[in-house]
Design a protein around this motif. Structure first.
Motif, mmCIF file in Angstrom:
data_model
loop_
_atom_site.group_PDB
_atom_site.id
_atom_site.type_symbol
_atom_site.label_atom_id
_atom_site.label_comp_id
_atom_site.label_asym_id
_atom_site.label_seq_id
_atom_site.Cartn_x
_atom_site.Cartn_y
_atom_site.Cartn_z
ATOM 1 N N ALA A 235 44.381 43.574 41.695
ATOM 2 C CA ALA A 235 43.246 42.638 40.862
ATOM 3 C C ALA A 235 42.268 43.419 40.552
ATOM 4 O O ALA A 235 41.564 43.284 39.422
ATOM 5 C CB ALA A 235 42.355 42.558 42.243
ATOM 6 N N THR B 249 45.774 44.446 37.111
ATOM 7 C CA THR B 249 45.494 42.965 36.533
ATOM 8 C C THR B 249 46.524 42.988 35.164
ATOM 9 O O THR B 249 47.723 41.834 34.604
ATOM 10 C CB THR B 249 44.287 42.467 36.007
ATOM 11 O OG1 THR B 249 44.072 44.084 35.489
ATOM 12 C CG2 THR B 249 43.809 41.853 36.747
ATOM 13 N N SER C 223 36.661 45.130 42.851
ATOM 14 C CA SER C 223 37.457 44.091 42.021
ATOM 15 C C SER C 223 36.797 43.502 42.410
ATOM 16 O O SER C 223 36.327 43.148 43.713
ATOM 17 C CB SER C 223 38.828 45.071 41.679
ATOM 18 O OG SER C 223 39.728 45.018 43.363
ATOM 19 N N ALA D 298 38.743 38.387 38.860
ATOM 20 C CA ALA D 298 40.199 39.131 37.642
ATOM 21 C C ALA D 298 41.653 38.151 38.261
ATOM 22 O O ALA D 298 42.112 38.028 37.348
ATOM 23 C CB ALA D 298 40.152 40.420 38.167
ATOM 24 N N VAL D 299 41.424 37.690 39.418
ATOM 25 C CA VAL D 299 43.177 36.678 39.539
ATOM 26 C C VAL D 299 42.753 35.653 38.636
ATOM 27 O O VAL D 299 43.484 35.521 38.292
ATOM 28 C CB VAL D 299 43.343 37.167 40.911
ATOM 29 C CG1 VAL D 299 44.773 36.650 41.062
ATOM 30 C CG2 VAL D 299 43.605 38.341 41.608
ATOM 31 N N VAL E 164 43.673 36.147 35.287
ATOM 32 C CA VAL E 164 44.814 36.647 35.098
ATOM 33 C C VAL E 164 46.233 34.766 34.999
ATOM 34 O O VAL E 164 46.708 35.220 33.729
ATOM 35 C CB VAL E 164 46.008 37.343 36.314
ATOM 36 C CG1 VAL E 164 47.448 37.401 36.005
ATOM 37 C CG2 VAL E 164 45.379 38.654 36.420
#
Ligand SMILES: O=c1ccn([C@@H]2O[C@H](COP(=O)(O)OP(=O)(O)O[C@H]3O[C@H](CO)[C@H](O)[C@H](O)[C@H]3O)[C@@H](O)[C@H]2O)c(=O)[nH]1
Length: 147
Positions: free
Chosen positions: A20, A25, A47, A51-52, A55
């Motif tokens: 992450a 990422t 983090s 962020a995931v 993605v």
């Protein structure tokens, strides 16, 4: 490589620790788009889960299902949180979900602020050294030799 290729996709699973994070990422986007299954473990230190999510937005929609995130502390107090289960390091067993089997590991989960490492060396020891040893033990348990 052709050995792993079925139905137009690789069947190999890559475990990305720290997936992450900034570097993680970017690597995960690449891996998913190249059709690998990707299992991220990350303790969300510095983090965010968003962020995931990002993605998943960036990769081919169909392939985003091949990405799985697990909140996991690899360090001294290795702990994995999955479907409301908390398993301690000793109990950690990836086999409770076959999906979690992995063929290779990319290891990014570490602390890396120089000043902080001088201020709190024990935290860095626990996270980076013990965390890496824990990871190697998990790999050995599942006969994974690629890191
Ligand atoms: O024990 C640990 C230690 C760290 N991590 C994770 O490992 C990842 C490490 O990621 P990176 O090395 O790619 O670095 P970061 O994403 O944490 O941070 C980098 O990218 C940030 C921008 O997103 C800032 O620019 C920051 O200064 C820069 O170091 C992070 O997700 C962190 O949560 C773990 O899962 N377990």
């Amino acid at each position: 490589m052709l050995l792993f290729f079925t139905n137009g996709c690789f069947t190999k699973t890559i475990l990305v620790t720290g997936g992450a994070g900034f570097i993680g990422t970017h690597i995960v986007v690449q891996l998913v788009n190249e059709c690998f299954k990707v299992l991220i473990i990350n303790n969300l230190n510095n983090s965010v889960i968003e962020a995931v999510d990002k993605v998943k937005e960036l990769v081919v929609l169909e392939l985003s299902k091949k990405l799985q995130f697990n909140l996991c502390h690899l360090g001294l107090y290795l702990q994995i949180t999955y479907n409301e289960c908390n398993l301690t390091r000793v109990e950690l067993d990836f086999t409770y979900n076959n999906w979690l089997r992995f063929d290779a590991v990319i290891h990014f989960a570490s602390l890396k602020a120089v000043g902080e490492s001088f201020d709190n060396p024990r935290q860095y020891f626990d996270n980076n050294l013990i965390g890496t040893i824990n990871l190697y033990e998990i790999m050995a348990k599942y006969n994974c030799k690629k890191v």
